[in-house]
Design a protein around this motif. Structure first.
Motif, PDB file in Angstrom:
ATOM      1  N   ILE A1287       0.823  -1.215   0.000  1.00 39.67           N
ATOM      2  CA  ILE A1287       0.000   0.000   0.000  1.00 39.67           C
ATOM      3  C   ILE A1287       0.849   1.254   0.000  1.00 39.67           C
ATOM      4  N   LYS A1288       2.164   1.086  -0.178  1.00 36.56           N
ATOM      5  CA  LYS A1288       3.011   2.259   0.020  1.00 36.56           C
ATOM      6  C   LYS A1288       2.660   3.382  -0.951  1.00 36.56           C
ATOM      7  N   THR A1289       2.191   2.991  -2.145  1.00 36.07           N
ATOM      8  CA  THR A1289       1.949   4.044  -3.136  1.00 36.07           C
ATOM      9  C   THR A1289       0.894   5.024  -2.645  1.00 36.07           C
ATOM     10  N   GLY A1290      -0.040   4.530  -1.868  1.00 39.67           N
ATOM     11  CA  GLY A1290      -1.101   5.448  -1.458  1.00 39.67           C
ATOM     12  C   GLY A1290      -1.030   5.798   0.012  1.00 39.67           C
ATOM     13  N   PHE A1291       0.079   5.482   0.627  1.00 39.12           N
ATOM     14  CA  PHE A1291       0.172   5.660   2.078  1.00 39.12           C
ATOM     15  C   PHE A1291       0.344   7.140   2.396  1.00 39.12           C
ATOM     16  N   SER A1292      -0.605   7.713   3.138  1.00 35.31           N
ATOM     17  CA  SER A1292      -0.598   9.166   3.334  1.00 35.31           C
ATOM     18  C   SER A1292      -0.171   9.508   4.755  1.00 35.31           C
ATOM     19  N   MET A1293      -0.102  10.799   4.995  1.00 32.72           N
ATOM     20  CA  MET A1293       0.235  11.274   6.338  1.00 32.72           C
ATOM     21  C   MET A1293      -0.781  10.758   7.354  1.00 32.72           C
ATOM     22  N   ASP A1294      -2.044  10.792   6.951  1.00 32.07           N
ATOM     23  CA  ASP A1294      -3.098  10.299   7.858  1.00 32.07           C
ATOM     24  C   ASP A1294      -2.785   8.882   8.310  1.00 32.07           C
ATOM     25  N   ASP A1295      -2.453   8.078   7.296  1.00 31.86           N
ATOM     26  CA  ASP A1295      -2.182   6.676   7.602  1.00 31.86           C
ATOM     27  C   ASP A1295      -0.992   6.577   8.539  1.00 31.86           C
ATOM     28  N   LEU A1296      -0.016   7.440   8.286  1.00 35.42           N
ATOM     29  CA  LEU A1296       1.168   7.399   9.108  1.00 35.42           C
ATOM     30  C   LEU A1296       0.805   7.757  10.548  1.00 35.42           C
ATOM     31  N   ALA A1338       9.274  -1.625  11.717  1.00 39.40           N
ATOM     32  CA  ALA A1338       8.185  -1.000  10.968  1.00 39.40           C
ATOM     33  C   ALA A1338       8.601   0.402  10.545  1.00 39.40           C
ATOM     34  N   LEU A1339       9.160   1.134  11.516  1.00 38.80           N
ATOM     35  CA  LEU A1339       9.540   2.507  11.177  1.00 38.80           C
ATOM     36  C   LEU A1339      10.693   2.500  10.163  1.00 38.80           C
ATOM     37  N   ASP A1340      11.539   1.500  10.310  1.00 34.30           N
ATOM     38  CA  ASP A1340      12.674   1.395   9.403  1.00 34.30           C
ATOM     39  C   ASP A1340      12.179   1.198   7.984  1.00 34.30           C
ATOM     40  N   VAL A1341      11.205   0.255   7.853  1.00 33.84           N
ATOM     41  CA  VAL A1341      10.643  -0.016   6.521  1.00 33.84           C
ATOM     42  C   VAL A1341      10.098   1.291   5.950  1.00 33.84           C
ATOM     43  N   LEU A1342       9.389   1.984   6.768  1.00 36.16           N
ATOM     44  CA  LEU A1342       8.767   3.226   6.316  1.00 36.16           C
ATOM     45  C   LEU A1342       9.842   4.188   5.817  1.00 36.16           C
ATOM     46  N   GLN A1343      10.848   4.349   6.694  1.00 37.80           N
ATOM     47  CA  GLN A1343      11.820   5.402   6.369  1.00 37.80           C
ATOM     48  C   GLN A1343      12.587   5.028   5.107  1.00 37.80           C
ATOM     49  N   LYS A1344      12.814   3.674   4.955  1.00 39.02           N
ATOM     50  CA  LYS A1344      13.509   3.275   3.731  1.00 39.02           C
ATOM     51  C   LYS A1344      12.656   3.565   2.522  1.00 39.02           C
ATOM     52  N   ALA A1345      11.365   3.290   2.682  1.00 36.35           N
ATOM     53  CA  ALA A1345      10.454   3.531   1.561  1.00 36.35           C
ATOM     54  C   ALA A1345      10.442   5.021   1.225  1.00 36.35           C
ATOM     55  N   ILE A1346      10.434   5.841   2.270  1.00 35.31           N
ATOM     56  CA  ILE A1346      10.400   7.289   2.028  1.00 35.31           C
ATOM     57  C   ILE A1346      11.677   7.707   1.326  1.00 35.31           C
ATOM     58  N   CYS A1347      12.728   7.083   1.730  1.00 38.51           N
ATOM     59  CA  CYS A1347      14.038   7.413   1.209  1.00 38.51           C
ATOM     60  C   CYS A1347      14.058   7.252  -0.312  1.00 38.51           C
ATOM     61  N   VAL A1348      13.500   6.095  -0.783  1.00 41.29           N
ATOM     62  CA  VAL A1348      13.536   5.874  -2.236  1.00 41.29           C
ATOM     63  C   VAL A1348      12.286   6.429  -2.900  1.00 41.29           C
ATOM     64  N   PRO A1358       9.498  14.173   9.148  1.00 40.95           N
ATOM     65  CA  PRO A1358       9.317  14.750  10.479  1.00 40.95           C
ATOM     66  C   PRO A1358       8.434  13.874  11.353  1.00 40.95           C
ATOM     67  N   ALA A1359       7.400  13.341  10.737  1.00 47.96           N
ATOM     68  CA  ALA A1359       6.484  12.505  11.545  1.00 47.96           C
ATOM     69  C   ALA A1359       7.224  11.303  12.107  1.00 47.96           C
ATOM     70  N   ILE A1360       8.088  10.745  11.279  1.00 42.22           N
ATOM     71  CA  ILE A1360       8.834   9.589  11.756  1.00 42.22           C
ATOM     72  C   ILE A1360       9.760  10.005  12.907  1.00 42.22           C
ATOM     73  N   PHE A1361      10.367  11.185  12.712  1.00 39.98           N
ATOM     74  CA  PHE A1361      11.227  11.684  13.800  1.00 39.98           C
ATOM     75  C   PHE A1361      10.410  11.857  15.065  1.00 39.98           C
ATOM     76  N   ASP A1362       9.240  12.445  14.903  1.00 40.46           N
ATOM     77  CA  ASP A1362       8.392  12.659  16.092  1.00 40.46           C
ATOM     78  C   ASP A1362       8.163  11.330  16.811  1.00 40.46           C
ATOM     79  N   GLN A1363       7.828  10.325  15.983  1.00 37.87           N
ATOM     80  CA  GLN A1363       7.513   9.022  16.559  1.00 37.87           C
ATOM     81  C   GLN A1363       8.711   8.470  17.331  1.00 37.87           C
ATOM     82  N   LEU A1364       9.850   8.536  16.676  1.00 36.01           N
ATOM     83  CA  LEU A1364      11.052   7.991  17.299  1.00 36.01           C
ATOM     84  C   LEU A1364      11.410   8.752  18.561  1.00 36.01           C
ATOM     85  N   LEU A1365      11.259  10.088  18.485  1.00 37.48           N
ATOM     86  CA  LEU A1365      11.630  10.891  19.645  1.00 37.48           C
ATOM     87  C   LEU A1365      10.713  10.581  20.813  1.00 37.48           C
ATOM     88  N   ALA A1366       9.428  10.311  20.453  1.00 37.84           N
ATOM     89  CA  ALA A1366       8.511   9.932  21.540  1.00 37.84           C
ATOM     90  C   ALA A1366       9.055   8.691  22.244  1.00 37.84           C
TER      91      ALA A1366
END
Length: 1711
Positions: A1287-1296, A1338-1348, A1358-1366
């Motif tokens: 679902i990565k193609t349609g994965f939005s901020m909301d989903d995140l 999970a977050l790693d997968v996400l960030q890698k996906a975002i990366c490419v 930023p959202a991922i950072f927020d999550q990790l910082l939490a």
């Protein structure tokens, strides 16, 4: 006559004549010369005739008068010698027939004279006889004279003469009539004369008769006259005559020459007009006379009967009746009535005896009896003569037994003439059994009520040998021996029966043959001619006429016969007599049966039956409605004779004593030998005449049943009877005689039923009905008690069925219908036999070689098997065991050829209910196992479905777990069979389907079968799946488990055979239906512990409640369905509603995942994972690969395989097809992709719902709050990466955002303390739990996906950072899970249900590392910059940094520092880049505060901190200061002033040692951080003398640093002086001394540096500050420490440069 006319004979005659004449002449020579002369002339005459004629005899005859003359004259001499010679000569002439008529007349006259003179009487008679017998020359008057002569001689005084004369008269009379016969013979060819006028009153008018006939007529007429004592007309000269002789002559004529009377009407007329009236007249004295009557009806004295006449009259009557019945019908009626009357008891004994003898003569002439019946009994107003005769005999026999007592002599004499009343009846023909004492009598006899009558051996069967009718010489009535009349009467009855039955049966037989042949003729295909048909109808009319006569005869005689025979049977003490009586009764019964005369037949049979049973017994058995008639009395000849039970003093030998067959047996009953004899007769009757018994089978069988019971015969295998002991009561006692008879009786009874195979269908039905009703009675009797029942009827039904197998169809229904009723009987023995009989019949029926064979006669086969199925409606277990044993045997013997019978057989197994006991179920199951292992290939494919259903039903039985489990195994075997033989089964089913479809269309109804639209073969599979599905929700966990495994294995292994469309049904009707049921059961299952006892469920064993057991089922089911979705995705996806199915499946996964059972929820996630690993169908761009679901090598010859089999067994999933589909020329369908996406998004939504539901903290907290387990959460989170790929193609901020909530929630969940040892590492080890790993992954997968991913995706950083910082914050602030109180792990007690917070430090630290890595990669991203990520990182790090020693883990702040350093090393340059944009403005104060909080922490180091540790920590602080000096201060121009100021203040703070004079902890702390202070100071210094000031900014840093530094030095010196003064003699602390030395050195260095600097760079105020130090330094001189002194010295030296003279102000200003 050849003898007398041959030449030799003639020559001899001539010689003899001459000799006679010579002799005569010699004798008469002296006394009678005329005679001599005549004789001599006679000689010459004879010679002349001989010489002149060739035909000498004729010539002699013509001259006979002359030739005879000498002899006549000789007789006239009355000389005996001469007379004798002459008579002899005359006789010789007569014998050569050479006497003419005239000569004969002369001779007779001469004889008459001799007679009158009483000379040579015997010679006379002889001569007359010769004269009349040689030829017919004597007739008319001459003849009459000759006859009279003989009569006259009969009445002489001489006895010899009388007798000779009597004989001669008889002979002469015969001769006269013989002449008539001869004459008729001669003229029979001539034209008949006109008939004589009947009723001609002139008796002499006989002109129409020929000469001989006329003579005979005259003679007979005169005989009648004479007997009647009238004068003769023709026999002139009769002087006397006796009646007896006359009657004898009449009788002989009538007897010997009936044809004369029948052929000539004149004679017939004589009979009618003369003989009959005469006889009747002569009878009168006999009729009127009554023995013992004193009064008379007429004034004249009554003439007594006279034996000789009476007897002769009876003889005449016998002849009249016998010979001339047809002429004298009316007269015979009178005679017969008279005969009957003569039998009356009031007639003399001799009269009765001769009457009986006469009747006997009639009884042996059945045709005559038949005529009586036709002429009288069948005419409307006529006397019923035949009936009267029979009744009279009966009455006669009875009267012989009723000896009148002295007081009442005429008791038996009632009025006469009434006919027998009561149409039917029977005597109780039984012999008493009580008179055993007397023993059997030696003489054969009848004995009845004290009257004993011997039986005389009087006749040979069938020929009446009368004794008294032959006593012609007796004048006085003879004395009749005792028993004679009885014996004759007895034989009359027997002969009567024999005659009638033989005659009627003979005629019946002929009629039947004729009818048979004629029906055959008419039934021929060739058209019969009219005439043929006509003859047939004539035939049948004649047959009808005959039948009427037969029936009338039987109807007329049976009552009387039965009464008499019954009485005799009762009275008989002789075996032979009994045998005869029984034979007569049997023959009559058979005859009545054959004629269809039911009443009479039953009456005779009843009589035999009663004879078979003991006396008072008969009443109970045979008083059923059929035999009600037996109690009626008979009135015979007006004598009402009630048949009474036999006398008790009968001399019958008792041969057996047994139990009566009754509800309450009263004592025992005894059987006599006569009973046994009757029984044998009964058996013979049934044996040979079964076909005509009809309804009376009831009587026969009832009786046999009772006898069998009394004799103690019990049924054995196959229904035959064997002697068995009685079960209760006194045992049966049998004499040896009977014992030896029993086997033969038993075999006769069996034969009787074996013979039923020869009966016609109707008779067979009668037999079966009789047995059934007998059996019903036995059943009624056996109700309500458990005594031994009578099994006779059931056993015999079995025997009858077995022998009639070839036509079993016609009797099957009544037979089995009844046996089924027997099987339901409460009496177990009765039931057992019913079942035995029924199952035996079915087995034999199936093995019997029918024609056509069963395989071609399906209807019969089903008929045979049907009762087996009917047994299923009976609840008695013993019956069901029998039924199942039968099924087992049928399977073993006939299994291969059951064909259409399979549904019935399987139905029997399937009908076993759970409540029917283990052994039943086990037997039934054995049958089923046999079917599945051996017979699946032989049964019609249409039955396979039934096999599935039956096997399924055994699975549901809850009696025996093993059976249920084995039956599931059978279902697997069945599925295997379907798979192997799929092609064949499918063909056959399709064929059958077509037929059914056609039938349904013809009837106009829909074809109705389960799962209809699917193909029949698929339906078979669906039924199998549905059955397994039912078993999957069985109450027993083991069954559920086994069934579930089997169901999914079957679908997995063989599902590929299904047509594509059928999958739709599998998914919706089978799998989802099952899931629904399991879910429902699981959610409603009982939470109670299964073993009794309390205890908290949560910490108990995993299967001790129903709920937990159901959980297992739910797990299994869900996993199975998911697996199918996974492996068969390529099949399911093309179905129209795959997306709905997907949704439903997800819904199930979701509800399972959210169930409160950790096992289920975890398994649900596993299933979720499974369906997410689905390999999408291969696109055409990629190389086709075998989907992982099936390991098959791709077949090369794909096309040929598919086509050659008609329908390839690789069905829709054959790989070849799939390859074809993917590589086809058609472009790939895009919709597939989109649909896929939808599916994934549905999955994501489900995942999100599961995650948010399961991780949401509970609102209230109590002991039983459900908290998801770690493995569950781990699995949940682990699903995300796989899911995300789709679902990565349609994965939005909301989903995140949603994801973040779940991840956060999941990590926050605590662990129960009993699980913590397994999940948590010991507190000291820093390890991540698998859940935490998963979250980071999970977050790693996400960030890698975002990366490419695209630019658009990078805003998610930023959202991922927020999550990790939490997560990083968790290191200091563990998250709270709702209101739940968690304990620190160290304090948790394992044995209590408490929740333990995890050690979040490793996780937070790992998160921090991730943040650093990520930041290193993404620091420059626009989103990262814009969203102030750096500031957030710093802000988060500030928490552990400010806590420092107060952190839960020491590693945390250390990691935080190193991370901060790394981040800043990357982030600060970026911040400087964006200085102008103001994006980082808010970051600087945050950073300054962070430094401040860390370097000057409020937390104190632990007491146990070692020097090394302290120094390490100090070095960390130093690193921070170095960072400031390298990364921040050099770039002061790009950094806000306030920030730099804050830093300087901080450095200043760090570089000063003591701030107060008190010895506090803080002092010690600072004292120990010498290195740190030094670095701070150095940094300050470094920035104080920045030589290359390129920008004003840098200069400002230097000035700031300098002023700070100087201020700091001033402070330290002041403090030192103060302390020194206060301390007096005591030395100051080491640190303080060091600090002051350091400051002094710094001052000297600073002044050196200031000097070296270009003057314009140094601010005047700075110089002022430096110089201001001097006084303070001077004050220090008093210091006692030598080190301080030397340092002070160095510090003071540089001041010499400031010692200038004071200069002018202006000049100073210039400089």
């Amino acid at each position: 006559m050849a003898g007398t006319s041959s030449p030799e004979a003639v020559k001899k005659l001539l010689e003899n004549m001459q000799g006679d004449l010579r002799g005569l002449s010699l004798e008469c020579r002296k006394k009678f010369p005329p005679v001599k002369e005549a004789a001599e002339s006679g000689i010459i005459k004879v010679k002349t005739i001989a010489a002149q004629n060739t035909d000498i005899l004729t010539a002699l005859k013509e001259n006979s008068s002359e030739v005879v003359q000498p002899f006549l004259m000789g007789c006239g001499t009355k000389e005996p010698k001469i007379t004798q010679l002459c008579l002899a000569a005359i006789q010789r002439l007569m014998s050569h027939e050479v006497v003419s008529e005239a000569a004969a007349g002369n001779i007779i006259n001469m004889l008459w004279q001799l007679m009158e003179n009483s000379l040579e009487e015997l010679k006379l008679l002889q001569t007359v006889l010769v004269l009349l017998t040689t030829n017919t020359v004597v007739h008319d008057e001459a003849l009459s004279k000759a006859i009279v002569l003989c009569f006259r001689l009969h009445f002489t005084k001489d006895n010899i003469t009388n007798n000779t004369a009597a004989a001669t008269v008889r002979q002469v009379v015969t001769v006269v009539f013989e002449r008539v016969v001869a004459e008729d013979e001669r003229y029979k060819d001539a034209v008949d004369q006109p008939a004589a006028v009947q009723g001609n009153s002139n008796r002499r008018s006989v002109s129409t008769l020929k000469p001989c006939a006329k003579d005979a007529y005259m003679l007979f007429q005169d005989l009648c006259q004479l007997v009647n004592a009238d004068a003769p007309y023709w026999l002139v000269g009769m002087t006397e005559m006796t009646r007896t002789f006359g009657l004898e002559l009449l009788e002989s004529v009538l007897n010997d020459f009936p044809q004369v009377f029948l052929q000539h009407q004149e004679f017939s007329f004589l009979l009618k007009e003369r003989v009959c009236p005469l006889v009747i007249k002569l009878f009168s004295p006999n009729i009127k006379f009554r023995q013992g009557s004193t009064t008379s009806s007429s004034p004249a004295p009554v003439e007594k009967p006279y034996f000789p006449i009476c007897m002769r009259l009876l003889r005449v009557v016998s002849v009249l009746i016998k010979q001339f019945y047809s002429l004298l019908v009316t007269e015979c009626e009178i005679f017969l009535s008279l005969l009957v009357k003569f039998l009356d008891a009031d007639k003399p004994q001799w009269l009765r005896a001769v009457a009986v003898e006469s009747i006997h003569r009639l009884c042996v002439q059945p045709q005559l009896l038949r005529c009586f019946c036709q002429s009288y009994d069948m005419k409307q107003h006529s006397t019923k003569v035949f009936r009267d005769i029979v009744n009279a005999l009966g009455s006669f026999i009875q009267s012989l037994f009723l000896v009148p007592s002295t007081g009442n002599t005429s008791a038996a004499a009632n009025q006469t003439g009434s006919n027998a009343s009561g149409n039917t009846g029977s005597a109780q023909a039984n012999s008493g059994v009580l008179g055993m004492g007397g023993g059997a009598t030696v003489l054969p006899a009848f004995e009845y009520r004290g009257t004993w009558i011997p039986i005389l051996n009087i006749t040979v069967q069938g020929s009446p040998k009368a004794t008294y009718l032959e006593m012609l010489d007796k004048v006085e009535p003879p004395t009749i021996p005792e028993g004679y009349a009885m014996s004759v009467a007895f034989h009359c009855l027997l002969d009567l029966v024999r005659g009638i039955t033989t005659m009627i049966e003979g005629e019946l037989g002929e009629a039947e043959t004729v009818i048979q042949t004629s029906t055959e003729a008419t039934s021929l295909p060739v058209q019969s001619s009219e005439q043929d048909l006509q003859s047939v109808s004539d035939q049948s009319e004649k047959e009808l006429g005959n039948r009427a006569v037969w029936e009338e005869m039987v109807n007329a005689c049976w009552c009387g016969l039965l009464a008499a025979l019954s009485l005799l049977l009762d009275a008989s003490t002789d075996e032979a007599a009994t045998e005869n009586i029984l034979k007569a009764e049997l023959t009559m019964a058979a005859l009545c049966g054959r004629l269809g005369l039911v009443t009479s037949r039953d009456a005779f049979i009843t009589a035999i039956c009663k004879g078979s049973l003991p006396p008072h017994y008969a009443l109970t058995v045979l008083n059923s409605p059929t035999a009600a008639l037996s109690s009626k009395s008979y009135s015979i000849q007006g004598q009402n004779v009630q048949m009474i039970s036999p006398s008790s003093e009968s001399h019958q030998q008792v041969v057996a004593v047994g139990q009566p067959l009754a509800l309450q047996p009263q004592g025992t009953v005894m059987l006599t030998s006569k009973n046994i004899q009757c029984m044998r007769t009964l058996l013979n009757l049934a044996h040979f005449h079964g076909a005509v018994l009809g309804t009376s089978w009831q009587l026969v069988l009832a009786t046999l049943q009772h006898l069998v019971w009394v004799l103690g015969l019990k049924p054995s295998v196959g229904g035959a009877l064997k002697p068995g002991r009685a079960v209760e009561g006194p045992s049966t006692v049998l004499t040896t005689a009977v014992m030896t008879d029993l086997p033969s009786i038993s075999s006769m009874i069996s034969k009787l039923f074996e013979n039923s195979q020869y009966l016609d269908d109707v008779s067979l039905h009668h037999l079966i009905n009789a047995l059934c009703s007998l059996s019903l009675e036995a059943m009624d009797m056996a109700y309500g008690n458990n005594k031994e029942p009578s099994l006779f009827a059931v056993a015999k039904l079995l025997e009858t069925g077995l022998v009639n197998m070839r036509r079993i169809e016609i009797l099957w229904r009544p037979l089995t219908g009844h046996l089924l009723e027997v099987c339901q009987h409460p009496n177990s023995r009765m039931r057992e036999w019913g079942a035995e009989a029924l199952t035996c019949l079915i087995k034999v029926g199936l093995t019997f070689r029918h024609n056509p064979p069963l395989s071609q006669n399906q209807r019969l086969q089903l008929l045979l098997l049907n009762p087996l199925k009917e047994l299923s409606n009976i609840s008695h277990p013993d019956i069901r065991i029998k039924q199942l044993e039968c099924v087992l045997q049928i399977l073993q013997s006939q299994g291969d050829s059951l064909g259409p019978g399979w549904p019935l057989v399987l139905g029997v197994m399937g009908a076993i209910q759970s409540d029917q006991g283990e052994s039943l179920i086990r037997t039934a199951f054995q049958c089923l196992q046999l079917v599945v292992t051996d017979f699946l290939p032989t049964m019609p494919c249409t039955c396979l479905q039934i096999v599935v259903e039956v096997a399924g039903s055994f699975g549901l039985h809850n009696q025996e777990l093993n059976i249920s489990l084995t039956s599931i195994g059978l279902l697997w075997n069945i599925s295997d069979y379907f798979f192997q033989r799929g092609e064949i089964i499918e063909k056959e089913l399709n064929k059958e389907e077509a037929v059914l479809q056609k039938q349904a269309e013809e009837k106009g109804v829909m074809l109705n079968r389960p799962f209809h639209p699917a193909s029949p073969f698929d339906c078979l599979w669906l039924c199998l799946y549905a059955k397994l599905g039912e078993l999957c929700v069985d109450p027993r966990p083991a069954v559920r488990k086994s069934a579930g495994q089997t169901l999914f294995s079957t679908i997995g292994a063989h599902g590929t055979l299904l047509q594509h469309s059928t999958w739709h049904t599998v998914i919706w009707k089978v799998l989802f239906h099952l899931l629904d049921r399991v879910r429902e059961s699981s959610t409603t299952a009982d939470k109670e512990k299964i073993e009794s006892g309390g205890g908290n469920i949560l910490i108990h064993h995993s299967r001790d409640t129903a709920e937990k057991q159901w959980a297992e089922t739910w797990v299994l089911t869900l996993a199975g369905v998911a697996r199918i979705f996974n492996t068969r995705r390529y099949l399911l996806q093309p179905l129209g509603d795959f997306s709905q199915a997907w949704d439903v499946l997800l819904d199930h996964i979701q509800s399972a995942a959210l169930s409160k059972n950790s096992e289920v929820s975890l398994a649900a996630l596993k299933s979720f994972q499974e369906i997410l690993q689905i390999v999408s169908p291969v696109r055409d761009s990629e190389k086709p690969e075998t989907p992982p679901a099936i390991n098959v090598s791709v077949p090369l010859v794909v096309g040929s395989t598919a086509t050659s089999l008609g329908r390839s067994f690789m069905r829709t999933d054959s790989i070849g097809e799939r390859i074809g589909r993917f590589n086809g020329s058609e472009p790939p369908v895009i919709t597939d992709e989109i649909e896929d996406l939808n599916l994934w998004w549905a999955a994501w939504n489900s995942w999100y719902r599961i995650g948010s539901e399961s991780t949401r903290p509970p609102i209230t907290c109590d002991k039983l709050t459900f908290i998801p387990s770690q493995p569950f959460l781990t699995a949940l989170i682990q699903i995300f990466p796989a899911l995300y790929q789709h679902i990565k193609t349609g994965f939005s901020m909301d989903d995140l955002q949603k994801l973040g909530v779940i991840l956060h929630g999941a990590v926050s969940v605590p662990i129960s303390s009993d699980a913590s040892p397994f999940i948590l590492p010991s507190y000291t080890e820093a390890v991540l739990t698998s859940l935490q790993e998963a979250v980071l992954t999970a977050l790693d997968v996400l960030q890698k996906a975002i990366c490419v991913g695209s630019e658009g995706m990078q805003i998610m950083y930023p959202a991922i950072f927020d999550q990790l910082l939490a997560f990083v914050e968790f290191s200091c602030k563990p998250p709270q899970y709702g209101q739940l109180e968690t304990k620190h792990i160290a304090n948790a007690k394992y044995n209590q249900a408490e929740w333990v917070a995890l050690n979040y430090v490793p996780f937070a630290e790992r998160s921090l590392e991730v943040v650093v890595d990520l930041y290193q990669k993404t620091a420059c991203h626009k989103a990262v910059v814009t969203e102030k990520v750096l500031q957030n990182i710093i802000k988060t790090l500030r928490i552990p940094l400010s806590l420092k020693y107060s952190c839960p883990s020491e590693s945390t702040w250390k990691l935080a520092v190193s991370s901060l350093l790394k981040v800043l090393s990357i982030g600060l340059p970026v911040a400087r880049q964006h200085a102008s944009s103001g994006k980082f403005d808010s970051m600087w104060p945050e950073l300054a505060n962070t430094f401040e909080d860390f370097l000057f922490t409020k937390s104190t180091p632990p007491d146990n901190l070692s020097i090394q540790e302290f120094q390490k920590n100090e070095s960390i602080d130093v690193e921070v200061v170095q960072l400031i000096s390298t990364e921040i201060l050099p770039y002061a121009n790009f950094i806000p002033k306030e920030f730099v100021g804050q830093i300087m203040t901080m450095l200043n703070k760090g570089s000063i040692h003591s701030q107060s004079s008190s010895f506090t902890e803080a002092e010690i702390d600072i004292r120990m951080r010498e290195e740190f202070s030094k670095v701070c100071f150095e940094t300050l210094l470094q920035f104080s003398f920045s030589n290359k000031v390129t920008t004003p900014q840098e200069g400002y840093i230097s000035r700031m640093a300098l002023s700070v530094l100087l201020k700091r030095s001033q402070d330290v010196l002041h403090r030192y002086i103060e302390d020194e003064r206060l301390s007096g003699k005591c030395p100051l602390p080491r640190q303080q001394v060091t600090e002051i030395i350091f400051v002094l050195k710094a001052v000297s260095t600073l002044i050196d540096s200031l000097k070296k600097t270009q003057p314009e760079n140094v601010d005047a105020s700075t110089w002022a500050q430096v110089i201001a130090l001097y006084p303070t330094l001077v004050e220090c001189i008093t210091c006692s420490s030598s080190e301080v002194c030397s340092a002070l010295k160095e510090a003071l030296v540089p001041f010499k440069d400031f010692m200038h003279p004071p200069a002018a102000k202006v000049q100073n200003g210039e400089s």
